[in-house]
Motif scaffolding. Structure first.
Motif, PDB file in Angstrom:
ATOM      1  N   CYS A  51       0.798  -1.226   0.000  1.00  0.00           N
ATOM      2  CA  CYS A  51       0.000   0.000   0.000  1.00  0.00           C
ATOM      3  C   CYS A  51       0.831   1.277   0.000  1.00  0.00           C
ATOM      4  CB  CYS A  51      -0.936   0.007   1.197  1.00  0.00           C
ATOM      5  SG  CYS A  51      -2.112  -1.341   1.145  1.00  0.00           S
ATOM      6  N   GLU A  55      -2.147   5.287   5.649  1.00  0.00           N
ATOM      7  CA  GLU A  55      -3.444   5.804   5.217  1.00  0.00           C
ATOM      8  C   GLU A  55      -4.028   4.955   4.092  1.00  0.00           C
ATOM      9  OE1 GLU A  55      -0.648   7.696   5.451  1.00  0.00           O
ATOM     10  OE2 GLU A  55      -1.145   8.751   7.307  1.00  0.00           O
ATOM     11  N   ARG A  56      -3.183   4.579   3.128  1.00  0.00           N
ATOM     12  CA  ARG A  56      -3.672   3.734   2.028  1.00  0.00           C
ATOM     13  C   ARG A  56      -4.039   2.347   2.528  1.00  0.00           C
ATOM     14  NH1 ARG A  56      -1.542   4.561  -3.843  1.00  0.00           N
ATOM     15  NH2 ARG A  56      -2.906   2.792  -3.938  1.00  0.00           N
ATOM     16  N   THR A  59      -7.389   2.571   3.855  1.00  0.00           N
ATOM     17  CA  THR A  59      -8.356   2.644   2.756  1.00  0.00           C
ATOM     18  C   THR A  59      -8.675   1.258   2.232  1.00  0.00           C
ATOM     19  OG1 THR A  59      -7.591   4.827   2.102  1.00  0.00           O
ATOM     20  CG2 THR A  59      -8.741   3.536   0.428  1.00  0.00           C
ATOM     21  N   TYR A  60      -7.652   0.426   2.026  1.00  0.00           N
ATOM     22  CA  TYR A  60      -7.893  -0.930   1.530  1.00  0.00           C
ATOM     23  C   TYR A  60      -8.573  -1.793   2.579  1.00  0.00           C
ATOM     24  CZ  TYR A  60      -5.667   0.017  -2.836  1.00  0.00           C
ATOM     25  OH  TYR A  60      -5.389   0.535  -4.078  1.00  0.00           O
ATOM     26  N   GLN A 110       3.586   1.495  -8.481  1.00  0.00           N
ATOM     27  CA  GLN A 110       3.779   2.601  -7.564  1.00  0.00           C
ATOM     28  C   GLN A 110       5.266   2.688  -7.260  1.00  0.00           C
ATOM     29  OE1 GLN A 110       1.590   2.122  -3.976  1.00  0.00           O
ATOM     30  NE2 GLN A 110       1.800   4.231  -3.384  1.00  0.00           N
TER      31      GLN A 110
END
Length: 112
Positions: A51, A55-56, A59-60, A110
């Motif tokens: 991720c 924070e990501r 989200t997942y 990414q």
């Protein structure tokens, strides 16, 4: 906090019943959701996604929670980058991956 502790990965482990046609359909939908959401299959019912940040990862976590089937066990484990680096993989003997377990590269990478 050191940078290696801020970057996160997510592992999803699940055990879903597939007795009835409705349960099989729910299990297939959850499996397809994970693949479409960028998770990679590590083992039969274990999927991983890097991720990049806490924070990501959160989200997942919410996205997986929203896609949960009505019945079954689903576990989500968040790991730091340093913990994921410690993961090792061994394949011994004349092992062949299942034919349907082809690697499909993600549409977008990414960079860090």
């Amino acid at each position: 906090m050191p940078d290696g502790w801020r970057k996160m990965g997510v592992l999803v482990f699940y055990d879903l019943p597939v007795v009835s046609p409705e349960q099989r359909l729910a299990a297939v939908r959850f499996h397809k959701f994970l693949l479409a959401d960028g998770f990679e299959r590590m083992h039969y019912s274990i999927y991983a996604r890097y991720c990049g940040s806490m924070e990501r990862a959160a989200t997942y976590e919410r996205r997986v929670e929203q896609a949960l089937p009505a019945v079954g066990h689903v576990n989500l484990l968040k790991l730091t980058d340093r913990q994921m680096v410690g993961m090792r993989k061994w394949i011994r003997g004349n092992y062949r991956a299942p034919e349907n377990a082809e690697f499909v590269p993600p549409a977008q990478y990414q960079l860090f």
